[in-house]
Scaffold this motif. Structure first.
Motif, PDB file in Angstrom:
ATOM      1  N   MET B   1       0.850  -1.202   0.000  1.00  0.00           N
ATOM      2  CA  MET B   1       0.000   0.000   0.000  1.00  0.00           C
ATOM      3  C   MET B   1       0.883   1.249   0.000  1.00  0.00           C
ATOM      4  N   GLU B   2       0.395   2.296  -0.571  1.00  0.00           N
ATOM      5  CA  GLU B   2       1.210   3.487  -0.721  1.00  0.00           C
ATOM      6  C   GLU B   2       0.725   4.610   0.183  1.00  0.00           C
ATOM      7  N   ILE B   3       1.570   5.633   0.300  1.00  0.00           N
ATOM      8  CA  ILE B   3       1.268   6.747   1.195  1.00  0.00           C
ATOM      9  C   ILE B   3      -0.087   7.369   0.885  1.00  0.00           C
ATOM     10  N   THR B   4      -0.377   7.541  -0.389  1.00  0.00           N
ATOM     11  CA  THR B   4      -1.623   8.235  -0.751  1.00  0.00           C
ATOM     12  C   THR B   4      -2.856   7.519  -0.225  1.00  0.00           C
ATOM     13  N   SER B   5      -2.802   6.193  -0.197  1.00  0.00           N
ATOM     14  CA  SER B   5      -3.994   5.473   0.235  1.00  0.00           C
ATOM     15  C   SER B   5      -4.219   5.667   1.729  1.00  0.00           C
ATOM     16  N   HIS B   6      -3.142   5.796   2.490  1.00  0.00           N
ATOM     17  CA  HIS B   6      -3.291   6.077   3.922  1.00  0.00           C
ATOM     18  C   HIS B   6      -3.774   7.505   4.136  1.00  0.00           C
ATOM     19  N   TRP B   7      -3.215   8.442   3.344  1.00  0.00           N
ATOM     20  CA  TRP B   7      -3.575   9.856   3.447  1.00  0.00           C
ATOM     21  C   TRP B   7      -5.065  10.060   3.140  1.00  0.00           C
ATOM     22  N   ARG B   8      -5.560   9.345   2.115  1.00  0.00           N
ATOM     23  CA  ARG B   8      -6.959   9.520   1.712  1.00  0.00           C
ATOM     24  C   ARG B   8      -7.946   9.190   2.825  1.00  0.00           C
ATOM     25  N   ILE B   9      -7.597   8.224   3.676  1.00  0.00           N
ATOM     26  CA  ILE B   9      -8.588   7.809   4.673  1.00  0.00           C
ATOM     27  C   ILE B   9      -8.167   8.216   6.090  1.00  0.00           C
ATOM     28  N   LYS B  10      -7.409   9.335   6.164  1.00  0.00           N
ATOM     29  CA  LYS B  10      -6.918   9.744   7.489  1.00  0.00           C
ATOM     30  C   LYS B  10      -8.047  10.146   8.432  1.00  0.00           C
ATOM     31  N   LYS B  11      -9.119  10.717   7.901  1.00  0.00           N
ATOM     32  CA  LYS B  11     -10.236  11.100   8.779  1.00  0.00           C
ATOM     33  C   LYS B  11     -10.886   9.867   9.411  1.00  0.00           C
ATOM     34  N   GLN B  12     -10.912   8.799   8.649  1.00  0.00           N
ATOM     35  CA  GLN B  12     -11.471   7.567   9.199  1.00  0.00           C
ATOM     36  C   GLN B  12     -10.508   6.962  10.230  1.00  0.00           C
ATOM     37  N   ARG B  13      -9.231   6.923   9.867  1.00  0.00           N
ATOM     38  CA  ARG B  13      -8.231   6.301  10.744  1.00  0.00           C
ATOM     39  C   ARG B  13      -8.042   7.065  12.046  1.00  0.00           C
ATOM     40  N   TYR B  14      -8.030   8.406  11.960  1.00  0.00           N
ATOM     41  CA  TYR B  14      -7.692   9.201  13.148  1.00  0.00           C
ATOM     42  C   TYR B  14      -8.925   9.566  13.959  1.00  0.00           C
ATOM     43  N   ALA B  15     -10.086   9.646  13.329  1.00  0.00           N
ATOM     44  CA  ALA B  15     -11.230  10.236  14.032  1.00  0.00           C
ATOM     45  C   ALA B  15     -12.544   9.489  13.818  1.00  0.00           C
ATOM     46  N   LEU B  16     -12.476   8.308  13.211  1.00  0.00           N
ATOM     47  CA  LEU B  16     -13.708   7.530  12.976  1.00  0.00           C
ATOM     48  C   LEU B  16     -14.810   8.373  12.332  1.00  0.00           C
ATOM     49  N   VAL B  17     -14.423   9.094  11.272  1.00  0.00           N
ATOM     50  CA  VAL B  17     -15.429   9.879  10.558  1.00  0.00           C
ATOM     51  C   VAL B  17     -16.091   8.973   9.513  1.00  0.00           C
ATOM     52  N   GLY B  18     -17.387   8.805   9.675  1.00  0.00           N
ATOM     53  CA  GLY B  18     -18.154   8.013   8.717  1.00  0.00           C
ATOM     54  C   GLY B  18     -19.200   8.889   8.058  1.00  0.00           C
ATOM     55  N   GLU B  19     -20.356   8.316   7.836  1.00  0.00           N
ATOM     56  CA  GLU B  19     -21.429   9.064   7.173  1.00  0.00           C
ATOM     57  C   GLU B  19     -22.749   8.801   7.875  1.00  0.00           C
ATOM     58  N   VAL B  20     -23.687   9.733   7.659  1.00  0.00           N
ATOM     59  CA  VAL B  20     -25.056   9.513   8.101  1.00  0.00           C
ATOM     60  C   VAL B  20     -25.956   9.695   6.885  1.00  0.00           C
ATOM     61  N   CYS B  21     -26.907   8.788   6.728  1.00  0.00           N
ATOM     62  CA  CYS B  21     -27.788   8.855   5.565  1.00  0.00           C
ATOM     63  C   CYS B  21     -28.845   9.946   5.784  1.00  0.00           C
ATOM     64  N   PRO B  22     -28.916  10.938   4.876  1.00  0.00           N
ATOM     65  CA  PRO B  22     -29.913  12.008   5.033  1.00  0.00           C
ATOM     66  C   PRO B  22     -31.335  11.508   4.797  1.00  0.00           C
ATOM     67  N   HIS B  23     -31.481  10.317   4.253  1.00  0.00           N
ATOM     68  CA  HIS B  23     -32.810   9.792   3.925  1.00  0.00           C
ATOM     69  C   HIS B  23     -33.367   8.912   5.043  1.00  0.00           C
ATOM     70  N   CYS B  24     -32.530   8.032   5.599  1.00  0.00           N
ATOM     71  CA  CYS B  24     -33.054   7.085   6.609  1.00  0.00           C
ATOM     72  C   CYS B  24     -32.311   7.175   7.932  1.00  0.00           C
ATOM     73  N   SER B  25     -31.359   8.115   8.037  1.00  0.00           N
ATOM     74  CA  SER B  25     -30.620   8.366   9.286  1.00  0.00           C
ATOM     75  C   SER B  25     -29.680   7.239   9.697  1.00  0.00           C
ATOM     76  N   ALA B  26     -29.453   6.255   8.843  1.00  0.00           N
ATOM     77  CA  ALA B  26     -28.523   5.182   9.192  1.00  0.00           C
ATOM     78  C   ALA B  26     -27.125   5.765   9.363  1.00  0.00           C
ATOM     79  N   LYS B  27     -26.411   5.288  10.382  1.00  0.00           N
ATOM     80  CA  LYS B  27     -25.017   5.693  10.582  1.00  0.00           C
ATOM     81  C   LYS B  27     -24.127   4.684   9.859  1.00  0.00           C
ATOM     82  N   ILE B  28     -23.151   5.201   9.108  1.00  0.00           N
ATOM     83  CA  ILE B  28     -22.379   4.347   8.206  1.00  0.00           C
ATOM     84  C   ILE B  28     -20.885   4.451   8.498  1.00  0.00           C
ATOM     85  N   PHE B  29     -20.247   3.335   8.775  1.00  0.00           N
ATOM     86  CA  PHE B  29     -18.790   3.276   8.873  1.00  0.00           C
ATOM     87  C   PHE B  29     -18.345   1.916   8.407  1.00  0.00           C
ATOM     88  N   PRO B  30     -17.312   1.828   7.564  1.00  0.00           N
ATOM     89  CA  PRO B  30     -16.619   2.921   6.861  1.00  0.00           C
ATOM     90  C   PRO B  30     -17.546   3.622   5.870  1.00  0.00           C
TER      91      PRO B  30
END
Lengths: 397, 133
Positions: B1-30
């Motif tokens: 794996m290369e540096i860029t792939s780690h950099w791209r998902i730093k918000k997930q790795r460092y802070a567990l940033v996922g998503e919330v569905c605006p339609h059904c409110s489901a919490k999504i991670f990753p």
């Protein structure tokens, strides 16, 4: 499509030749040499027919042998330059998926004959590198990066299974004991000795609760099957053709944590349901089931997904002997991945070859009595991909 | 794996940033941009609390290449309190044996290093929730 189960139609797809190398640590054999041996053996059963196309099943050659492009490589090495050839990759389900691609080509009428060859060369590398290659079939960003292995993922499923369902200690022992009892009589099996329950109970832990006898060895091997359409079947074949009654495939998620219920093999469930519908049969008509038992927990979850047992009760079929050769639903009749050895992407082709031998009455000491219909299922990753086929013996042509 | 792939998902790795569905409110991670619950588009960021409990776990002795020096180590699937399961290593478990259902919380640790240049990769692990004094 099947007006009469015992009559062939032009569009039917048949297995008319099989070939397998022993599974093991073939230090002296290359990827291409192993593949050639199986391809040649399968072709010999057809009177050395030349297929129109080759479908290669492989999972790890790019990682372990620094070799991709196996379609061209093996077509050339087997003296068949000029024909169409391609490799199919779907992790551990590569074999089942390659068979499915060949089946689709023949059933469509665009191809008349095809050779499906599964080959895997595992022992080029040390264990840590093999583990690193195997885990590429899981989620690189969200599973593998945390140092996971396939065994660790399976172990977490097994622990959760033990937690959710009140099961006795050593409940999975029967899977390993049955596989080794069958493998002992398969000349191509990696392990040819039966084991006792005490052996299972004493086995070293690999990744708790998975012990050495819950996990299949991953090793070298190649298997090939020769397929032909009903309208071009040769009349003088040495063995009765085996019909592929139906083919189906389904996927679930790559990452285990993305599943609503990790203890449900949803892809396997879907692929079995669809293939039974297509074959117009029900579970009661299945005489044996080649399960992809990379781990004993996979065997339990596969039996449950197929509908042979309720959720949380697949292990009971092992304990009661229902999965033995003379049981209600024999599985892993040639030893399965546990005793024959798991050959990665080639495993699904071994399953098809072994099922063909059962249906032709050529399984010797491990023959399932009166085997007419066999179900085979090839799994990729932790049940992420499932390719499932129904094969049947043909009475008259 | 290369540096860029780690950099791209730093918000997930460092802070567990996922998503919330605006339609059904489901919490999504990753994050996956398409809601697994309702199938609609879901790109709104959602910060997970990092608290959850052990769904399952195991200890590895035969580590893949790149992780041998850490072995043996314990990995888990953690059910976050917002719903999703996440796979990670357990840490600080020398004081408490893991068990299914054990409350855990996210911490940031070194996951490993990569390549000849020894790039350090940081990300989430989970530790037992400590008793408050």
């Amino acid at each position: 499509m099947m007006a009469n189960k015992n009559q062939k139609t032009n569009n039917d797809v048949f297995i008319i030749g099989v070939g397998m190398t022993p599974v093991g640590e073939h230090w002296d054999r290359s990827l291409r040499a192993l593949a050639l041996e199986a391809m040649t053996a399968a072709r010999e059963e057809t009177g050395a027919m030349r297929p129109e196309a080759i479908y290669v099943a492989n999972m790890l050659a790019p990682a372990l042998s620094r070799q991709s492009h196996l379609g061209a490589l093996l077509a050339d090495f087997s003296g068949m330059r000029g024909i169409e050839a391609v490799a199919i990759e779907a992790a551990g389900a590569s074999g089942g998926m390659a068979l499915r691609q060949a089946y689709l080509a023949l059933a469509s009428g665009m191809v008349n004959t095809a050779l499906v060859v599964g080959v895997e060369k595992i022992t080029e590398r040390v264990t840590a590198e093999v583990e690193a290659a195997l885990i590429t079939s899981s989620d690189a960003d969200y599973e593998s990066i945390h140092g996971l292995t396939q065994t660790a993922l399976a172990a977490m499923l097994m622990r959760r299974y033990e937690f959710e369902f009140n099961i006795p200690e050593y409940a999975f022992a029967g899977f390993s004991i049955t596989a080794h009892a069958n493998g002992a009589k398969n000349p191509n099996a990696m392990f040819r000795r039966p084991i006792k329950v005490e052996t299972y109970q004493r086995a070293a832990i690999l990744s708790d609760p998975i012990n050495m006898f819950d996990a299949a060895p991953v090793a070298d091997g190649a298997a090939a099957i020769f397929l032909a359409r009903g309208d071009i079947l040769p009349s003088n074949l040495p063995f009765p053709p085996v019909r592929i009654d139906a083919s189906a495939a389904a996927v679930s998620t790559v990452a285990v944590h993305d599943r609503p219920n990790p203890l449900s093999f949803a892809a396997a469930e879907k692929a079995v349901k669809v293939v039974l519908d297509r074959a117009k049969i029900n579970l009661d008509q299945i005489d044996f089931f080649e399960v992809h038992d990379r781990y004993s927990i996979f065997a339990a979850l596969s039996l449950e997904a197929a509908g042979f047992a309720a959720l949380g009760e697949g292990w009971k079929l092992a304990e009661s002997g229902a999965i033995a050769l003379n049981g209600q639903i024999p599985i892993c009749t040639f030893g399965g991945s546990k005793a024959r050895g798991d050959t990665g992407g080639a495993t699904g082709v071994y399953q098809a070859a072994e099922a063909a031998l059962q249906l032709q009455g050529r399984a010797g000491e491990i023959q399932v009595a009166d085997a007419r219909i066999g179900l085979i299922q090839s799994l990729g990753g932790i049940g992420s991909t499932a390719a499932t086929h129904v094969l049947s013996a043909v009475e008259t042509l | 794996m290369e540096i860029t792939s780690h950099w791209r998902i730093k918000k997930q790795r460092y802070a567990l940033v996922g998503e919330v569905c605006p339609h059904c409110s489901a919490k999504i991670f990753p994050p996956r941009d398409i809601c697994p619950e309702c199938g609609d588009e879901a790109k709104d960021h959602y910060q997970f609390s990092g608290r959850g409990e052990v769904y399952s776990y195991t200890t590895l002795y035969n580590a893949p290449a790149g992780y041998e020096e850490q072995a043996p180590y314990t990995v888990a699937m953690v059910q976050l309190e917002e719903g999703p399961l996440v796979t990670a290593q357990l840490t600080d478990i020398d004081v408490k044996e893991p068990e299914v259902g054990m409350p855990v919380e996210m911490v940031t640790r070194k996951l490993g290093s990569e390549g000849d240049r020894g790039i350090l990769i940081y990300g989430y692990k989970f530790r037992p929730v400590l008793e408050t004094a």
